[in-house]
Design a protein around this motif. Structure first.
Motif, PDB file in Angstrom:
ATOM      1  N   TYR A  74       0.826  -1.214   0.000  1.00 14.04           N
ATOM      2  CA  TYR A  74       0.000   0.000   0.000  1.00 14.04           C
ATOM      3  C   TYR A  74       0.863   1.267   0.000  1.00 14.04           C
ATOM      4  O   TYR A  74       0.398   2.325  -0.400  1.00 14.04           O
ATOM      5  CB  TYR A  74      -0.952   0.013   1.208  1.00 14.04           C
ATOM      6  CG  TYR A  74      -2.219  -0.757   0.963  1.00 14.04           C
ATOM      7  CD1 TYR A  74      -3.428  -0.116   0.675  1.00 14.04           C
ATOM      8  CD2 TYR A  74      -2.232  -2.145   1.010  1.00 14.04           C
ATOM      9  CE1 TYR A  74      -4.592  -0.828   0.442  1.00 14.04           C
ATOM     10  CE2 TYR A  74      -3.381  -2.873   0.777  1.00 14.04           C
ATOM     11  CZ  TYR A  74      -4.568  -2.206   0.497  1.00 14.04           C
ATOM     12  OH  TYR A  74      -5.717  -2.912   0.261  1.00 14.04           O
ATOM     13  N   ASN A  94      -5.296   6.298  -1.161  1.00 14.86           N
ATOM     14  CA  ASN A  94      -6.718   5.942  -0.982  1.00 14.86           C
ATOM     15  C   ASN A  94      -7.417   5.437  -2.242  1.00 14.86           C
ATOM     16  O   ASN A  94      -8.602   5.104  -2.192  1.00 14.86           O
ATOM     17  CB  ASN A  94      -7.517   7.134  -0.409  1.00 14.86           C
ATOM     18  CG  ASN A  94      -7.108   7.461   1.016  1.00 14.86           C
ATOM     19  OD1 ASN A  94      -6.738   6.576   1.780  1.00 14.86           O
ATOM     20  ND2 ASN A  94      -7.150   8.731   1.366  1.00 14.86           N
ATOM     21  N   PHE A 149      -8.614   1.795  -2.096  1.00 16.47           N
ATOM     22  CA  PHE A 149      -8.509   1.327  -0.706  1.00 16.47           C
ATOM     23  C   PHE A 149      -9.920   1.006  -0.191  1.00 16.47           C
ATOM     24  O   PHE A 149     -10.881   1.700  -0.523  1.00 16.47           O
ATOM     25  CB  PHE A 149      -7.914   2.404   0.210  1.00 16.47           C
ATOM     26  CG  PHE A 149      -6.438   2.653   0.037  1.00 16.47           C
ATOM     27  CD1 PHE A 149      -5.776   2.349  -1.143  1.00 16.47           C
ATOM     28  CD2 PHE A 149      -5.699   3.212   1.069  1.00 16.47           C
ATOM     29  CE1 PHE A 149      -4.422   2.597  -1.297  1.00 16.47           C
ATOM     30  CE2 PHE A 149      -4.346   3.463   0.930  1.00 16.47           C
ATOM     31  CZ  PHE A 149      -3.693   3.158  -0.254  1.00 16.47           C
ATOM     32  N   SER A 150     -10.024  -0.020   0.648  1.00 18.34           N
ATOM     33  CA  SER A 150     -11.285  -0.267   1.342  1.00 18.34           C
ATOM     34  C   SER A 150     -11.480   0.818   2.392  1.00 18.34           C
ATOM     35  O   SER A 150     -10.555   1.589   2.700  1.00 18.34           O
ATOM     36  CB  SER A 150     -11.243  -1.635   2.031  1.00 18.34           C
ATOM     37  OG  SER A 150     -10.303  -1.608   3.103  1.00 18.34           O
ATOM     38  N   GLY A 151     -12.677   0.878   2.979  1.00 22.28           N
ATOM     39  CA  GLY A 151     -12.928   1.857   4.049  1.00 22.28           C
ATOM     40  C   GLY A 151     -11.949   1.712   5.197  1.00 22.28           C
ATOM     41  O   GLY A 151     -11.419   2.695   5.714  1.00 22.28           O
ATOM     42  N   GLU A 186      -8.874   0.394   5.074  1.00 20.75           N
ATOM     43  CA  GLU A 186      -7.525   0.794   4.662  1.00 20.75           C
ATOM     44  C   GLU A 186      -7.394   2.313   4.615  1.00 20.75           C
ATOM     45  O   GLU A 186      -6.345   2.868   4.937  1.00 20.75           O
ATOM     46  CB  GLU A 186      -7.170   0.189   3.296  1.00 20.75           C
ATOM     47  CG  GLU A 186      -7.094  -1.336   3.267  1.00 20.75           C
ATOM     48  CD  GLU A 186      -6.017  -1.919   4.179  1.00 20.75           C
ATOM     49  OE1 GLU A 186      -5.117  -1.175   4.595  1.00 20.75           O
ATOM     50  OE2 GLU A 186      -6.078  -3.122   4.456  1.00 20.75           O
ATOM     51  N   LYS A 187      -8.461   2.999   4.207  1.00 19.49           N
ATOM     52  CA  LYS A 187      -8.427   4.472   4.194  1.00 19.49           C
ATOM     53  C   LYS A 187      -8.232   5.006   5.615  1.00 19.49           C
ATOM     54  O   LYS A 187      -7.460   5.946   5.836  1.00 19.49           O
ATOM     55  CB  LYS A 187      -9.711   5.034   3.588  1.00 19.49           C
ATOM     56  CG  LYS A 187      -9.808   4.900   2.074  1.00 19.49           C
ATOM     57  CD  LYS A 187     -11.108   5.488   1.550  1.00 19.49           C
ATOM     58  CE  LYS A 187     -11.183   5.362   0.032  1.00 19.49           C
ATOM     59  NZ  LYS A 187     -12.436   5.922  -0.503  1.00 19.49           N
TER      60      LYS A 187
END
Length: 246
Positions: A137, A143, A146-148, A150-151
């Motif tokens: 990442y 972002n 990115f999933s929620g 990961e954000k």
């Protein structure tokens, strides 16, 4: 007694033609974690944006003192350089800028000097491990895709690398599953332990708070702080909701 890191005095804030906050008073010292809770629409996020100087949020009364200095008229980038940080509820995507380069640029602007790349990269890798982030990442666009979860981890990673003296976390646990909340919470714990800054956690949930030390809890209803207490107030709200404050 030590002076407050952040002191809010009689703060009133308007958005367009509507006054959202009415005479907020709040003091946060270095190393303290304060929680701001309240039902949806109470004005919690408005306070976060006003503290960071978002021009959409107009101060109509009172002032904001940071490290003893009135910053009510300062721009958001000046406040960030002074040591303030806001983790957004909905982090934006920035195509073409990698997570590594975005954070590196932020650290250099915050400190006013160039940083040694290899030392920076090592620290970034260590902090990503704390947040259980896939190392790949670091080179991905900020972002993008990115999933929620990961954000939100990327936001906490920025906080750990920028080392602000005061951080505002706005609904950082919103929309996350139990494992992601636990991981984000461990990043906040790392901030409490290693950076020892002041924290204002804005939330209407209590999941992120379960493993954190909370010094004070404030309840915001209709733009006013209607109650303050210690960490036990979180437990009461968790059990009974906001009924008695409405």
């Amino acid at each position: 007694m030590s002076a407050p890191l952040l002191q809010i005095e009689g703060l009133s804030v308007r958005v367009e033609d509507k006054e959202i906050l009415h005479g907020i008073d709040l003091q946060i010292k270095k190393g303290e974690t304060h929680v701001l809770m309240g039902p949806n629409g109470a004005g919690k996020s408005t306070l976060g944006y006003a503290l960071m100087g978002n021009p959409k949020y107009q101060i109509t009364g009172g002032k904001i003192l940071f490290e003893g200095k009135d910053i009510s008229e300062e721009t958001p980038d000046k406040r960030a350089k002074d040591g303030m940080f806001l983790s957004f509820q909905n982090p934006i995507e920035i195509p073409g800028v990698s997570l590594t380069n975005f954070i590196r640029s932020g650290v250099e602007q915050r400190t006013g000097k160039r940083i040694r790349f290899f030392a920076y990269k090592k620290e970034l890798e260590e902090m990503m491990k704390v947040l259980q982030m896939d190392p790949s990442y670091a080179e991905r666009d900020l972002n993008v895709g990115f999933s929620g979860g990961e954000k939100k981890k990327a936001e906490i990673l920025q906080m750990l690398m920028l080392k602000p003296s005061f951080a505002i976390l706005d609904e950082t646990d919103s929309g996350l599953d139990v494992d992601a909340v636990r991981t984000v919470s461990s990043g906040v714990e790392e901030y409490q332990k290693s950076i020892h800054g002041g924290l204002l956690i804005i939330t209407h949930s209590t999941r992120i708070l379960e493993s954190l030390h909370v010094d004070a809890t404030h309840v915001l209803v209709d733009g006013r702080i209607v109650a303050s207490g210690d960490g036990s107030l979180v437990d009461e709200i968790n059990e009974n909701g906001f009924e008695r404050f409405l």
